[in-house]
Design a protein around this motif. Structure first.
Motif, PDB file in Angstrom:
ATOM      1  N   VAL A 203       1.570  -3.973  -4.927  1.00 38.03           N
ATOM      2  CA  VAL A 203       0.672  -3.697  -3.799  1.00 38.03           C
ATOM      3  C   VAL A 203       1.310  -4.279  -2.534  1.00 38.03           C
ATOM      4  O   VAL A 203       1.875  -5.367  -2.557  1.00 38.03           O
ATOM      5  CB  VAL A 203      -0.710  -4.347  -4.031  1.00 38.03           C
ATOM      6  CG1 VAL A 203      -1.610  -4.167  -2.816  1.00 38.03           C
ATOM      7  CG2 VAL A 203      -1.370  -3.763  -5.272  1.00 38.03           C
TER       8      VAL A 203
ATOM      9  N   ARG B 148       3.254   3.284  -3.441  1.00 43.75           N
ATOM     10  CA  ARG B 148       2.851   2.432  -2.336  1.00 43.75           C
ATOM     11  C   ARG B 148       2.811   3.241  -1.043  1.00 43.75           C
ATOM     12  O   ARG B 148       3.673   4.108  -0.823  1.00 43.75           O
ATOM     13  CB  ARG B 148       3.893   1.324  -2.232  1.00 43.75           C
ATOM     14  CG  ARG B 148       3.851   0.488  -1.011  1.00 43.75           C
ATOM     15  CD  ARG B 148       5.093  -0.396  -0.951  1.00 43.75           C
ATOM     16  NE  ARG B 148       4.833  -1.656  -1.627  1.00 43.75           N
ATOM     17  CZ  ARG B 148       5.190  -2.843  -1.112  1.00 43.75           C
ATOM     18  NH1 ARG B 148       5.828  -2.933   0.017  1.00 43.75           N
ATOM     19  NH2 ARG B 148       4.930  -3.944  -1.748  1.00 43.75           N
TER      20      ARG B 148
ATOM     21  N   CYS C 114      -4.745  -1.840  -5.768  1.00 41.94           N
ATOM     22  CA  CYS C 114      -4.874  -3.174  -6.364  1.00 41.94           C
ATOM     23  C   CYS C 114      -5.756  -3.087  -7.609  1.00 41.94           C
ATOM     24  O   CYS C 114      -6.823  -2.474  -7.583  1.00 41.94           O
ATOM     25  CB  CYS C 114      -5.463  -4.140  -5.344  1.00 41.94           C
ATOM     26  SG  CYS C 114      -5.829  -5.768  -6.021  1.00 41.94           S
TER      27      CYS C 114
END
Lengths: 280, 473
Positions: B120, B16, B50
């Motif tokens: 995400v 991330r 994503c």
């Protein structure tokens, strides 16, 4: 903006009256209720009990003593200028009914708040005796209004410069000794309300007092205005501002009113210095 | 299929993109926002993580059902203008939600990536596209339905009320929001601190609604200044009550009225709404404790503790009666608080406050707790350990142990049905109360919850109000 339409100074400029355009509040307000005023963007929210209202003209009136930065700022507002925010009517109205003989005791600017209650008590059919007091003659306010609102008026000054020499409690004691009183209402400085309540307890006369502790929102949200009444915590803004004087812990209230005394001094001094520099 | 070997799996493992944050040592002494925001490159990179699931769990996890894969796809392509417009169709306050939603238990908690690694950063992306629009956007408003001539009054300008206002104005109704405070925003303004949600953002989100045509009337205490029946007489055909849960709870232990004991509501209202941290540049003071104790373990407790630190406290201790696992605070808030140096006193409960002869707080007595059987909330009930009392010194105590229903409006409106805790009874499927033409939602129905749940309730009520205005009760 809530415009000031009339402004008067009393008590050598230490007390100021403002009539303010606030039609929605004027329509709803009853004796004993208060408003919160905020002068400008950076201003503090200050609760003041209304002195009178004129629903037809859409006017409310407040009378305040200049004691700190915020009231000093209020004092600078002229007719045509106004308050950025006025919120109300807040608090419970005074419970007014015909119960017989009522004594209304007002001290200092408390007389301003006492006036509409006195008038309502008289209109409800009570025999109303009013006692008003101040430190000295020049600080006395609304004498004529209080005379008109009551059946008999007693005036006291602490220094004897006008009326009876002494505290309002002395005048009250004489009345309590002389006749049976059904209800006392006392509004003024905390020590005055404390000693009136102490006295009336000896005579077993129900006594209402109106409290003005430190508060922020005035709608029950912050809990800053909590007072101990009969050992229970109450919020003056929504449960009051009037309470049974025999049950209020006045000493705690007096201490809590000192919560920000250091900050007030700092803020007020700075404001006075600013004002002085403007004048120069 | 062997785990972790396919190229697809490798792509999933991409970490991330962290949102840059102010250094804990620095930010603990200022009121600037803690996370400083993504750059467009960071946003595109994060959006690319994503997987664009066909049956996205994240959307199910969102109380207002934002088309999360949709807006993220647009962000990945760099079309931030359309991305924010996609969010707006379901959420009028994205800059706020991106900052204060508990994403870990909602959208991000349901993200498929969370099963094997980090989900995400949906909240960060929502925040980014909203901020990008504010800074660079055209300012073009979303489309609005033709005027219906129907008038709606919304009571309370917090998250629930603002959502109702945003939804109904777009459906063509006239909307006026009545707010008791002198500024709109509700808890977003008085409750959540500047360093977590800059007030400028709240003002701009409200301004967005005003540009859409919503009227906001401040200083209007409905129930006092004007009653519900008077609003109907004035021609409003429907009323939504989003009053919030604005009644502070205290511990009800000896010494609670000492100077230096404040409700979190009072402390945060002074700091946030009245901007008392700028005193004496503003006139409202706030106690600046050096040795501060905060009672509670929720977001409000974290906000209070972190505010105290920023107001110059040498030491801030958080006293919570359960253990870390039961803390209701958003994970990021507890983490930020600890990073900044807030000490957690867990499984500890105060028994009395101690004061001096001037009535000022000097300390408190606490007792150690241990976890017993689960209670009604499903959390293990804390029980005091006999004889484990000890004293803590403190000159300021902020009580953040929850809030209740403020009776100001309900007590003056007898035909509104309330439950035994004073909350308004409203149908959970449409928000209808027992009074005709009146809906309610948010904390005044559920008790204190989150911004997004209040917004979800607002969305539900807005749909029902629209239905009523067009077809009847």
């Amino acid at each position: 903006m809530f415009k000031i339409v009339k402004r008067e100074e009393m008590s050598q400029g230490t007390v100021v009256l403002n009539e303010i355009e606030a039609p929605l509040i004027a329509k709803k307000a009853k004796p004993g209720q208060f408003v919160i005023l905020k002068a400008n963007e950076t201003g503090e929210r200050i609760p003041l009990t209304m002195a009178y209202t004129d629903p037809e003209k859409g006017i409310i009136a407040v009378i305040y003593q200049v004691v700190g930065k915020s009231t000093a700022l209020f004092k600078t507002l002229k007719v045509g200028e106004g308050y950025q925010d006025v919120i109300g009517p807040l608090g419970k109205p005074t419970h007014v009914e015909n119960i017989g003989k009522v004594v209304c005791v007002g001290g200092g600017t408390g007389v301003a708040v006492m006036h509409p209650i006195t008038r309502a008590m008289k209109q409800a059919g009570n025999h109303v005796i009013a006692i008003i007091g101040a430190r000295t003659k020049d600080l006395l306010i609304l004498e004529d209004f209080m005379r008109a609102a009551s059946h008999e008026l007693h005036v006291c000054t602490d220094d004897g410069s006008y009326g009876r020499h002494g505290f309002v409690t002395h005048a009250l004691k004489d009345i309590l000794d002389k006749e049976k009183i059904d209800q006392v209402v006392a509004i003024g400085p905390v020590p005055m309300m404390k000693f009136v309540s102490k006295l009336t307890q000896e005579y077993n006369v129900p006594t209402l007092v109106s409290l003005n502790p430190i508060m922020v929102d005035g709608t029950g949200m912050c809990g800053g205005c909590r007072v101990s009444v009969g050992g229970k915590t109450q919020f003056a803004c929504v449960d009051g501002p009037e309470f049974d004087g025999h049950k209020v812990d006045f000493d705690e209230l007096m201490r809590r009113l000192q919560a920000y005394c250091e900050e007030e001094k700092m803020c007020h001094n700075e404001f006075c210095m600013l004002e002085e520099s403007w004048h120069k | 299929m062997a785990e972790g070997t396919s190229p697809k799996e490798k792509k999933e493992k991409k970490n991330r993109v962290r949102m840059p944050e102010q250094d804990p040592q620095v930010r603990a002494r200022n009121f600037l926002e803690v996370p400083t925001g993504y750059t467009p490159e960071m946003a595109k990179e994060e959006a690319a993580r994503c997987l664009q699931c066909k049956n996205p769990g994240c959307v199910d996890g969102c109380p207002v059902g934002i088309d999360i894969p949709g807006f993220i796809k647009l962000a990945k392509e760099g079309d931030f203008t359309q991305s924010i417009r996609n969010v707006w169709t379901q959420n009028s306050l994205p800059a706020i939600c991106g900052r204060v939603c508990p994403q870990e238990t909602q959208c991000e908690g349901k993200c498929i990536l969370a099963k094997k690694g980090e989900p995400v950063a949906i909240g960060n992306l929502e925040r980014f596209v909203a901020d990008w629009e504010r800074a660079h956007g055209s300012g073009a408003l979303p489309p609005k339905a033709a005027p219906t001539g129907k008038r709606v009054a919304v009571v309370g300008a917090g998250p629930a009320g603002l959502t109702v206002a945003g939804d109904l104005i777009q459906k063509g109704h006239e909307v006026t929001v009545f707010e008791a405070f002198h500024k709109p925003g509700g808890v977003l303004l008085y409750g959540i601190p500047e360093f977590r949600l800059p007030k400028e953002i709240v003002a701009q989100e409200v301004n967005f609604l005003e540009r859409l045509g919503v009227k906001v009337q401040c200083n209007a205490v409905v129930g006092r200044t004007v009653t519900l029946d008077e609003l109907f007489e004035e021609g409003y055909q429907a009323i939504f009550l989003g009053l919030g849960a604005g009644l502070p709870k205290f511990m009800n232990i000896p010494g609670e009225n000492l100077i230096g004991v404040l409700s979190a509501n009072e402390y945060l209202t002074r700091a946030n709404l009245m901007k008392a941290y700028l005193f004496p540049k503003v006139d409202t003071p706030i106690p600046r404790g050096k040795d501060v104790v905060v009672l509670g373990g929720g977001n409000v407790a974290m906000d209070s503790a972190r505010t105290a630190l920023r107001l110059g406290a040498d030491r801030v201790r958080l006293v919570y009666r359960r253990s870390r696992d039961e803390m209701p605070a958003r994970a990021a808030e507890a983490h930020h608080a600890e990073e900044e140096g807030i000490e957690f006193f867990l499984l500890t409960n105060p028994t009395r406050y101690i004061g001096n002869e001037k009535g000022r707080l000097t300390g408190m007595e606490c007792i150690k707790m241990e976890l017993g059987e689960p209670d009604a909330s499903g959390r293990r009930r804390p029980v005091p350990v006999k004889g484990s009392e000890f004293e803590l010194s403190c000159d300021l105590c902020i009580v953040a142990v929850g809030t209740g229903a403020n009776p100001l409006l309900t007590s003056s409106t007898p035909d509104l049905k309330i439950n035994k805790w004073g909350y308004i009874e409203a149908d959970s499927k449409d928000g209808k109360t027992f009074k005709k033409g009146v809906w309610a939602g948010g904390d005044i129905v559920t008790g204190s919850a989150t911004v997004i749940l209040a917004m979800g309730a607002g969305r539900t009520a807005a749909n029902s109000i629209h239905d009523y205005l067009m077809r009847g009760w």
